[in-house]
Motif scaffolding. Structure first.
Motif, PDB file in Angstrom:
ATOM      1  N   TYR A 190      30.366  42.367   7.405  1.00 38.84           N
ATOM      2  CA  TYR A 190      31.509  41.866   8.163  1.00 38.84           C
ATOM      3  C   TYR A 190      31.007  40.987   9.300  1.00 38.84           C
ATOM      4  N   THR A 191      31.598  39.816   9.461  1.00 38.49           N
ATOM      5  CA  THR A 191      31.285  38.943  10.587  1.00 38.49           C
ATOM      6  C   THR A 191      32.527  38.823  11.448  1.00 38.49           C
ATOM      7  N   TRP A 192      32.392  39.249  12.699  1.00 37.96           N
ATOM      8  CA  TRP A 192      33.531  39.250  13.612  1.00 37.96           C
ATOM      9  C   TRP A 192      33.223  38.413  14.846  1.00 37.96           C
ATOM     10  N   TYR A 193      34.220  37.664  15.326  1.00 37.20           N
ATOM     11  CA  TYR A 193      34.098  36.836  16.521  1.00 37.20           C
ATOM     12  C   TYR A 193      35.033  37.360  17.608  1.00 37.20           C
ATOM     13  N   ASN A 194      34.555  37.325  18.835  1.00 31.08           N
ATOM     14  CA  ASN A 194      35.344  37.817  19.953  1.00 31.08           C
ATOM     15  C   ASN A 194      36.460  36.831  20.292  1.00 31.08           C
ATOM     16  N   THR A 195      37.693  37.315  20.303  1.00 39.04           N
ATOM     17  CA  THR A 195      38.838  36.457  20.600  1.00 39.04           C
ATOM     18  C   THR A 195      38.897  36.065  22.074  1.00 39.04           C
ATOM     19  N   ASN A 196      38.112  36.731  22.918  1.00 36.00           N
ATOM     20  CA  ASN A 196      38.111  36.436  24.359  1.00 36.00           C
ATOM     21  C   ASN A 196      37.268  35.195  24.622  1.00 36.00           C
ATOM     22  N   GLN A 197      37.923  34.050  24.740  1.00 34.80           N
ATOM     23  CA  GLN A 197      37.209  32.785  24.905  1.00 34.80           C
ATOM     24  C   GLN A 197      36.695  32.563  26.326  1.00 34.80           C
ATOM     25  N   LEU A 198      37.095  33.415  27.258  1.00 37.78           N
ATOM     26  CA  LEU A 198      36.514  33.346  28.603  1.00 37.78           C
ATOM     27  C   LEU A 198      35.045  33.753  28.544  1.00 37.78           C
ATOM     28  N   LEU A 199      34.746  34.672  27.641  1.00 38.12           N
ATOM     29  CA  LEU A 199      33.379  35.133  27.422  1.00 38.12           C
ATOM     30  C   LEU A 199      32.548  33.985  26.841  1.00 38.12           C
ATOM     31  N   GLY A 200      31.451  33.660  27.517  1.00 36.18           N
ATOM     32  CA  GLY A 200      30.630  32.548  27.078  1.00 36.18           C
ATOM     33  C   GLY A 200      31.071  31.208  27.641  1.00 36.18           C
ATOM     34  N   SER A 201      32.172  31.225  28.417  1.00 34.35           N
ATOM     35  CA  SER A 201      32.696  29.978  28.997  1.00 34.35           C
ATOM     36  C   SER A 201      32.628  29.979  30.513  1.00 34.35           C
ATOM     37  N   TYR A 202      32.576  31.159  31.102  1.00 35.62           N
ATOM     38  CA  TYR A 202      32.494  31.294  32.560  1.00 35.62           C
ATOM     39  C   TYR A 202      31.294  32.181  32.865  1.00 35.62           C
ATOM     40  N   LYS A 203      30.373  31.669  33.671  1.00 39.08           N
ATOM     41  CA  LYS A 203      29.135  32.383  33.956  1.00 39.08           C
ATOM     42  C   LYS A 203      29.401  33.765  34.537  1.00 39.08           C
ATOM     43  N   GLY A 204      28.792  34.773  33.920  1.00 38.33           N
ATOM     44  CA  GLY A 204      28.886  36.133  34.420  1.00 38.33           C
ATOM     45  C   GLY A 204      29.940  36.993  33.764  1.00 38.33           C
ATOM     46  N   VAL A 205      30.828  36.413  32.956  1.00 38.29           N
ATOM     47  CA  VAL A 205      31.878  37.202  32.312  1.00 38.29           C
ATOM     48  C   VAL A 205      31.276  38.142  31.277  1.00 38.29           C
ATOM     49  N   ILE A 206      31.713  39.398  31.299  1.00 37.77           N
ATOM     50  CA  ILE A 206      31.165  40.423  30.386  1.00 37.77           C
ATOM     51  C   ILE A 206      32.244  41.067  29.525  1.00 37.77           C
ATOM     52  N   GLY A 207      33.409  40.497  29.428  1.00 40.23           N
ATOM     53  CA  GLY A 207      34.484  41.060  28.602  1.00 40.23           C
ATOM     54  C   GLY A 207      35.818  40.842  29.319  1.00 40.23           C
ATOM     55  N   ILE A 208      36.972  41.502  28.915  1.00 37.70           N
ATOM     56  CA  ILE A 208      36.916  42.707  28.116  1.00 37.70           C
ATOM     57  C   ILE A 208      37.783  42.550  26.858  1.00 37.70           C
ATOM     58  N   LYS A 209      39.089  42.127  27.040  1.00 41.96           N
ATOM     59  CA  LYS A 209      39.973  42.117  25.883  1.00 41.96           C
ATOM     60  C   LYS A 209      41.168  41.200  26.088  1.00 41.96           C
ATOM     61  N   THR A 210      41.498  40.486  25.027  1.00 42.73           N
ATOM     62  CA  THR A 210      42.705  39.664  24.973  1.00 42.73           C
ATOM     63  C   THR A 210      43.868  40.470  24.398  1.00 42.73           C
ATOM     64  N   GLY A 211      45.042  39.896  24.499  1.00 40.76           N
ATOM     65  CA  GLY A 211      46.220  40.456  23.858  1.00 40.76           C
ATOM     66  C   GLY A 211      47.326  39.423  23.866  1.00 40.76           C
ATOM     67  N   THR A 212      48.085  39.353  22.800  1.00 44.57           N
ATOM     68  CA  THR A 212      49.213  38.426  22.726  1.00 44.57           C
ATOM     69  C   THR A 212      50.334  39.064  21.926  1.00 44.57           C
ATOM     70  N   GLY A 213      51.531  39.007  22.456  1.00 43.22           N
ATOM     71  CA  GLY A 213      52.684  39.552  21.754  1.00 43.22           C
ATOM     72  C   GLY A 213      53.928  38.756  22.080  1.00 43.22           C
ATOM     73  N   THR A 214      54.954  38.901  21.259  1.00 38.44           N
ATOM     74  CA  THR A 214      56.192  38.153  21.464  1.00 38.44           C
ATOM     75  C   THR A 214      56.795  38.457  22.827  1.00 38.44           C
ATOM     76  N   LYS A 215      56.859  39.727  23.183  1.00 36.93           N
ATOM     77  CA  LYS A 215      57.415  40.117  24.483  1.00 36.93           C
ATOM     78  C   LYS A 215      56.344  40.154  25.561  1.00 36.93           C
ATOM     79  N   ALA A 216      55.142  40.513  25.186  1.00 37.04           N
ATOM     80  CA  ALA A 216      54.061  40.634  26.174  1.00 37.04           C
ATOM     81  C   ALA A 216      53.552  39.291  26.647  1.00 37.04           C
ATOM     82  N   GLY A 217      53.635  38.278  25.781  1.00 33.21           N
ATOM     83  CA  GLY A 217      53.027  36.998  26.091  1.00 33.21           C
ATOM     84  C   GLY A 217      51.516  37.108  26.035  1.00 33.21           C
ATOM     85  N   PRO A 218      50.781  36.051  26.371  1.00 37.65           N
ATOM     86  CA  PRO A 218      49.318  36.098  26.400  1.00 37.65           C
ATOM     87  C   PRO A 218      48.835  36.961  27.574  1.00 37.65           C
ATOM     88  N   CYS A 219      47.946  37.882  27.289  1.00 35.77           N
ATOM     89  CA  CYS A 219      47.400  38.801  28.296  1.00 35.77           C
ATOM     90  C   CYS A 219      45.874  38.776  28.246  1.00 35.77           C
TER      91      CYS A 219
END
Length: 303
Positions: A221-250
Motif C-alpha cells: 500500500y502506498t499512502w500520501y498525507n493529505t495534510n499539504q501544510l506538512l512539507g510546505s511550512y518549515k517545522g510542521v509535524i502534522g497533524i490531520k486534515t478534515g473536510t465535510g459538507t457541514k464541517a467545511g475544510p478543517c
C-alpha cells in the motif's frame, strides 16, 4: 477572542508608547492582538510546550470537525494498551462502509492482513475511513462489528472527558456524523492535538508525508498525507486534515521551530492553509514566504 500574555504585553507597551509620543511627529506602530485576516469560523493557537493559550476565534463554539475526528481515534488506540503489532484481517464490511457513505479511503483490500500500527498510517495519511473502522473494530468490545464500533466511540467520549474536552461529543470514529452530533471546539481540539503528539507512535505517523506498507500477503500500500501544510511550512509535524459538507475544510496542525512548539486548530475555513500560515507566522514571530503547497500525486486522496 482571546490573546496570549505575550500579545497583551505588546499591546500595553504600544499604548503606553503612543501616549508618550502623541505630541511628537512619530507614531508608534500598532501591534496586532492576534493573526489578522483569518477566514476560519473557528480557530485556536496553543503553546504546546507551556500550555499557554495564545489566541482564539470562537474558541468555544461547537462545530463539526470532519476527519480531524481521527486524531481522537488514534489517541484511543495507542492509549488502550493494545499491541500495535497485532495483525487483523481486512473485512468486506470496511470497504462496504466507505462505499455507502462516500468516505475517503485507504483502499484496504478484503482478506489482507495488516498490523494495527500500519492501519494508523492508513487512517491518518490518506484519511482512510476503512482503516478507522478497522481500528475501531479491533479495539472496541463486543460480539459483533457494530457492537465493537459502538464501544469504541464510547471510549472516544471517555477520553474526551478525561482530557477535560468539555464541549466535545463524538458519534463517529471517522468524522462521518449520521446525526450531526460529532462536534468539538477549537480549544478542545487543540487540547487533543497536544495530547496526541505526546505519543511517539502518533507523532511518527503524523509527520510522514508518505509511506509504503506491505500486508502479510505481499500487497504493498502506498499512502500520501493529505495534510499539504506538512512539507510546505518549515517545522510542521502534522497533524490531520478534515473536510465535510457541514464541517467545511478543517485542520489540526502543529509545528516545532526555533525551540518553540505550537499547536493550532482551524474549523470551517475557505483558506485553511493560508490561515495556518498566518497563525504560525504570528505565533512564531516569523515572516515566511507565500506557501508553496506540497503537491499530491494524481489519484491520491484529498481531505
Amino acid at each position: 477572542m482571546r490573546v496570549s500574555k505575550r500579545a497583551r504585553r505588546v499591546g500595553a507597551v504600544a499604548v503606553a508608547a503612543g501616549a508618550l509620543l502623541a505630541a511628537g511627529p512619530f507614531v508608534f506602530p500598532a501591534q496586532a492582538a492576534g493573526p489578522s485576516g483569518i477566514k476560519a469560523k473557528g480557530a485556536f493557537l496553543l503553546d504546546n510546550a507551556s500550555g499557554e493559550e495564545m489566541w482564539g476565534k470562537s474558541s468555544d463554539t461547537k462545530r463539526q470537525m470532519a476527519s480531524t475526528t481521527k486524531v481522537m481515534t488514534a489517541a484511543v488506540v495507542v492509549s488502550s494498551g493494545v499491541d500495535l503489532d497485532r495483525t487483523i484481517t481486512v473485512k468486506k464490511a470496511y470497504r462496504d462502509y466507505v462505499a455507502k457513505w462516500g468516505g475517503s479511503t485507504a483502499d484496504l483490500r478484503t482478506g489482507d492482513k495488516l498490523k494495527l500500527r500500519q492501519l494508523l498510517y492508513g487512517m491518518l495519511l490518506p484519511s482512510g475511513c476503512d482503516a478507522a473502522m478497522a481500528l475501531a473494530d479491533a479495539v472496541g468490545k463486543g460480539s459483533s462489528t457494530d457492537a465493537r464500533v459502538s464501544s469504541f466511540i464510547g471510549k472516544m467520549n471517555a477520553k474526551a472527558s478525561q482530557l477535560s474536552m468539555k464541549n466535545t461529543q463524538f458519534d463517529s470514529f471517522d468524522g462521518i456524523s449520521k446525526k450531526g452530533l460529532n462536534q468539538s471546539t477549537p480549544r478542545d481540539m487543540a487540547t487533543l492535538g497536544k495530547y496526541a503528539l505526546g505519543s511517539k507512535n502518533i507523532r511518527a505517523v503524523a509527520k510522514s508525508t508518505s509511506t509504503k506498507q506491505k500486508a502479510t500477503n505481499g500487497r504493498t500500500y502506498t499512502w500520501y498525507n493529505t495534510n499539504q501544510l506538512l512539507g510546505s511550512y518549515k517545522g510542521v509535524i502534522g497533524i490531520k486534515t478534515g473536510t465535510g459538507t457541514k464541517a467545511g475544510p478543517c485542520l489540526v496542525f502543529a509545528a516545532e521551530r526555533n525551540g518553540r512548539a505550537i499547536g493550532g486548530v482551524i474549523l470551517n475555513s475557505s483558506a485553511r492553509y493560508t490561515d495556518a500560515k498566518k497563525m504560525l507566522d504570528w505565533s512564531l514571530e516569523q515572516q515566511t514566504p507565500k506557501l508553496d503547497l506540497r503537491s499530491l500525486p494524481e489519484g491520491a486522496e484529498r481531505d
